[in-house]
Design a protein around this motif. Structure first.
Motif, PDB file in Angstrom:
ATOM      1  N   LYS A   1       0.971  -1.256   0.010  1.00  0.00           N
ATOM      2  CA  LYS A   1      -0.068  -0.113   0.025  1.00  0.00           C
ATOM      3  C   LYS A   1       0.974   1.388  -0.021  1.00  0.00           C
ATOM      4  CE  LYS A   1      -4.118  -1.979   2.048  1.00  0.00           C
ATOM      5  NZ  LYS A   1      -5.123  -2.004   3.175  1.00  0.00           N
TER       6      LYS A   1
ATOM      7  N   ASP B   1       1.112   2.486  -3.525  1.00  0.00           N
ATOM      8  CA  ASP B   1      -0.115   3.170  -3.883  1.00  0.00           C
ATOM      9  C   ASP B   1      -0.138   4.652  -3.315  1.00  0.00           C
ATOM     10  OD1 ASP B   1      -1.009   1.019  -5.136  1.00  0.00           O
ATOM     11  OD2 ASP B   1      -2.140   0.210  -3.160  1.00  0.00           O
ATOM     12  N   ARG B   2       0.695   4.633  -2.129  1.00  0.00           N
ATOM     13  CA  ARG B   2       0.832   6.335  -1.381  1.00  0.00           C
ATOM     14  C   ARG B   2       1.739   7.047  -2.117  1.00  0.00           C
ATOM     15  NH1 ARG B   2      -0.479  10.569  -0.057  1.00  0.00           N
ATOM     16  NH2 ARG B   2       0.561  11.631   1.545  1.00  0.00           N
TER      17      ARG B   2
ATOM     18  N   TRP C   1       2.145   7.005  -5.441  1.00  0.00           N
ATOM     19  CA  TRP C   1       1.293   7.796  -6.734  1.00  0.00           C
ATOM     20  C   TRP C   1       0.355   8.794  -6.150  1.00  0.00           C
ATOM     21  CZ3 TRP C   1       4.954   5.856  -9.329  1.00  0.00           C
ATOM     22  CH2 TRP C   1       5.100   4.456  -9.418  1.00  0.00           C
ATOM     23  N   GLU C   2      -0.171   8.722  -4.922  1.00  0.00           N
ATOM     24  CA  GLU C   2      -1.137   9.685  -4.280  1.00  0.00           C
ATOM     25  C   GLU C   2      -0.178  10.825  -3.982  1.00  0.00           C
ATOM     26  OE1 GLU C   2      -3.059   8.276  -0.958  1.00  0.00           O
ATOM     27  OE2 GLU C   2      -3.781   6.528  -2.023  1.00  0.00           O
TER      28      GLU C   2
ATOM     29  N   PRO D   1      -3.329   5.064 -11.875  1.00  0.00           N
ATOM     30  CA  PRO D   1      -2.998   6.094 -10.679  1.00  0.00           C
ATOM     31  C   PRO D   1      -2.780   7.494 -11.343  1.00  0.00           C
ATOM     32  CG  PRO D   1      -1.702   4.176 -10.540  1.00  0.00           C
ATOM     33  CD  PRO D   1      -1.926   3.947 -11.630  1.00  0.00           C
TER      34      PRO D   1
END
Length: 763
Positions: A505, A508-509, A511-512, A576
């Motif tokens: 995860k 994913d963070r 790309w955020e 993303p």
């Protein structure tokens, strides 16, 4: 009898000599004797009171005290639990196939064991080591009449047992010695084959005359070369090994320093165009317009360079400093000083992207001072010209004309500048950006382009700080200037490791995080290690772990699966970051397309640039604040430091995220955490050197795969290097060609083969 210069085929026979040549490149007796043991098997005494380190490979001779088959706890079957007694030490050994070894490994047996140390519950042991059952030591009279005992072995030592049994191997009496030499070997030429050849050569060797003058041997307490060569191969004590290594280590340092001293002498006798500062010229006008103050470090280094340029001997200076420390502005001011003297400058960049970036940034910094021949140009103006291999015919012809007529005061380019078709009107200064990215022959090509036989001054730059010992040894004739300060207002970069397998995860963070920065009006890079179209990449990728050690006899394992830049671009633009403006940049795009992508990113027409290492050096986009490096474990320490230097170049905090599949607590993860833990490039350069070792310091290799250094460590032996440097200066001041020191000249040739010396002479 034999001498160091004798050919091995005359001493050992053609078959053996050919095998040694194919495995190690050995030709002469000296080549063989300079192939020193890399460790020694012992009767156990050398273990001392300290415990060996986890993972250390040790080879000892010991007697089996007990050997029992015991059930395994975690699975069915049995193991052979062996207790060894060696000197004062008791050592546990485990074999997992007792039916294969129990007939050899029995109480009372004396054997050599070779394996890797493992710890369990604070106690160390050897697990399934190679072994060689040794005959018992015998008196001299017994050796004449006794029938040779059967020699048995397994694992890496099985071949030694086999050759000892058929009489083609080493004399087994060598294992009665306190210290048994172990050599780096290959599958074709094993350690005991080297041992046998060395003993055969030493038995025939004449006394070796010492090339070092008596005064330097007395000053440092060195043993003679004859004693050192014999002691390092067949020592009786640890002290003999230490004394031999001290002497031979100095020989290596002296050989390097004598070559470099000769280079310094060659530079001193060359002529170069004198380019002193000129009041009221373009350099003064540029300084007057600067919208900021130079740092104290920049001013100090600039004074050093200005003094060098005023001399009539060629400047050879390295300008090293942190990413973003302001090397480019220092180099530009030096170029303007040369232009004030009526001469030209060439700036050599490793990639077309960087060359184009330099052309744009220098033109922007100079303003109308770079517009010579154009309407509205300043009266002191010069011209900045770009020359790259992918330019069209008309543009290239125009650039070549501006160089040869002298209309261009600054010519910027890639390897295209080195081609024979490129001629200069009066080249006074060559600036080489990221000098480690160029071969010696390429750098030498521009050095010969001066007018009327003069050599242009040379300034080489690197953003990867070089540890002092490397600078002392490898840079020989280069003076070193260092920028440690960052320009005012520059924020340090924050780096974090993202363990993708442990915390998916967190990826994913990442790309955020990019989306958040873009929402604030900033930009980001996503860097990948390969292009991914099936061909070998032309973007250089440093392999941080290097190949198998030379002579291991094993092929390199396939690298772990990595994400290509093409795959990453497709994933991000369809996932993303699908609603952001994402560009793609790699080394195999056409030159005009690469330049267009980079200009779009510069102009903030792209939010994210997915790229390979083409952005590693020199790319300057102040609005970029985030970099995500995918498969960060595929890059070396210095390369990671270079890459992250592309962000945080404006007034906003920079963030670099190192994404990796490496497992926690592994050497790879620890290396990445070390990079994330400091932005001190000098500290990281030292770490990089310790991880990669020195490499071939005088040849073409850039990492630790091949080495001219056998005993000398650039990390640990700065004092030896310093002493050898002083010695070489003393000798070459009176005898630069070593005509009156034939022994030293021979030592240089032996330590540094002719190809490397010729290569070094150009560098």
């Amino acid at each position: 009898m034999a001498t160091l210069a004798d050919r091995l085929d005359h001493v050992l026979g053609r078959k053996t000599a050919d095998a040694l040549h194919d495995a190690f490149g050995m030709t002469t007796v000296e080549d063989l004797l300079r192939h020193y043991p890399h460790r020694y098997a012992t009767q156990g005494a050398e273990l001392g009171e300290s415990r060996p380190a986890e993972g250390q490979h040790i080879t000892i001779i010991a007697r089996v005290e007990s050997a029992q088959e015991v059930p395994m706890k975690s699975r069915a079957g049995k193991r052979l639990a062996v207790r060894l007694r060696s000197d004062r030490h008791s050592i546990d050994v485990t074999f997992f196939n007792p039916h294969r070894v129990k007939h050899n490994i029995k109480p009372g047996v004396r054997a050599m064991f070779s394996g890797t140390v493992k710890y369990f519950r604070d106690k160390w042991s050897l697990t399934h080591p190679s072994y060689l059952v040794l005959p018992e030591p015998r008196d001299a009279e017994d050796l004449v009449s006794a029938t040779p005992a059967r020699v048995r072995g397994a694992g890496a030592l099985a071949g030694l047992a086999r050759t000892a049994q058929d009489g083609s191997g080493v004399d087994m009496s060598v294992f009665d010695r306190a210290l048994i030499p172990m050599y780096r070997a290959t599958r074709e030429v094993e350690s005991w084959t080297v041992m046998r050849c060395v003993r055969q050569v030493l038995d025939q060797l004449d006394h070796v005359d010492d090339p070092l003058p008596e005064w330097v041997r007395d000053e440092h307490g060195f043993v003679g070369l004859d004693e050192a060569l014999r002691s390092i191969h067949l020592p009786d004590t640890k002290q003999e090994i230490d004394r031999a290594r001290d002497r031979l280590r100095f020989d290596e340092a002296a050989a390097v320093q004598l070559v470099l001293a000769g280079r310094r002498h060659d530079v001193e006798v060359r002529s170069a165009p004198s380019c002193p500062r000129r009041e009221g010229g373009i350099a003064d006008e540029f300084d007057r317009r600067l919208p900021f103050e130079l740092t104290a470090g920049q001013l100090s280094v600039a004074d050093e360079i200005a003094a060098d340029l005023a001399r009539e001997h060629p400047m050879n200076r390295l300008l090293q400093g942190e990413v973003g420390s302001g090397k480019t502005i220092v180099a530009l001011r030096a170029m303007l000083q040369v232009i004030d003297s009526g001469r030209q400058c060439a700036l050599l960049a490793p990639t077309e992207v960087l060359a184009a970036q330099h052309a744009r940034s220098l033109t922007k910094m100079l303003g109308d001072l770079a517009a010579a021949g154009e309407l509205g140009a300043h009266e002191l103006a010069t011209r900045v010209t770009l020359l790259t291999g992918s330019m069209g015919v008309a543009r290239k012809r125009a650039a070549l004309n501006e160089a040869v007529t002298g209309d261009a005061g600054i010519v910027i380019g890639t390897h295209a500048l080195i081609e024979d078709t490129v001629q200069f009107f009066d080249l006074g200064l060559v600036v080489i950006d990221e000098q480690h990215r160029f071969g010696v022959e390429q750098r030498d090509a521009l050095r010969s382009r001066g007018r009327d036989g003069a050599s242009p001054h040379v300034l080489v730059m690197t953003a990867t700080p070089i540890p002092r010992t490397i600078a002392m040894t490898v840079l020989g004739d280069l003076e070193v200037s260092t920028l440690r300060e960052l320009p005012r207002g520059r924020s340090p970069i924050v780096s974090r490791v993202v363990p993708a397998k442990v915390h998916p995860k967190w990826v994913d963070r990442a790309w955020e995080r990019i989306r958040e920065e873009v929402a604030e009006g900033r930009q980001a890079y996503v860097v990948c290690s390969r292009i991914g179209d099936g061909d070998s990449d032309d973007d250089a990728l440093f392999d941080p772990d290097g190949p198998e050690p030379s002579g291991s006899g094993k092929g390199k394992q396939a690298p772990p699966e990595t994400v290509s830049v093409l795959e990453q671009f497709e994933f991000l633009t369809s996932g993303p970051l699908r609603d952001l403006r994402v560009g793609l940049l790699h080394g195999r795009l056409p030159g005009d397309e690469k330049d267009a992508v980079m200009q779009a990113f510069n102009a903030a027409e792209l939010d994210v640039l997915v790229c390979t290492t083409v952005v590693e050096v020199g790319v300057d986009v102040p609005n970029a604040t985030v970099m995500v490096i995918v498969d960060a474990d595929r890059f070396g320490v210095s390369q990671l430091h270079q890459l992250r230097g592309r962000v945080g170049r404006g007034g906003h905090q920079g963030l670099c995220l190192l994404v990796t599949d490496a497992k926690p607590a592994t050497p790879t993860m620890m290396r990445l955490e070390a990079v994330a833990g400091t932005t001190d490039g000098f500290e990281l350069a030292q770490l990089d050197l310790q991880l990669r070792r020195e490499g071939d310091v005088l040849g073409v290799a850039q990492s630790g795969t091949v080495s001219t250094l056998r005993l000398l460590s650039l990390v640990d032996d700065a004092d030896v290097i310093e002493a050898a440097r002083d010695f070489s200066r003393t000798v070459t001041e009176k005898d630069p060609g070593l005509e009156h020191h034939p022994g030293l000249a021979s030592m240089v040739r032996a330590a540094l083969d002719a190809e490397r010396v010729a290569y070094l002479d150009k560098s």
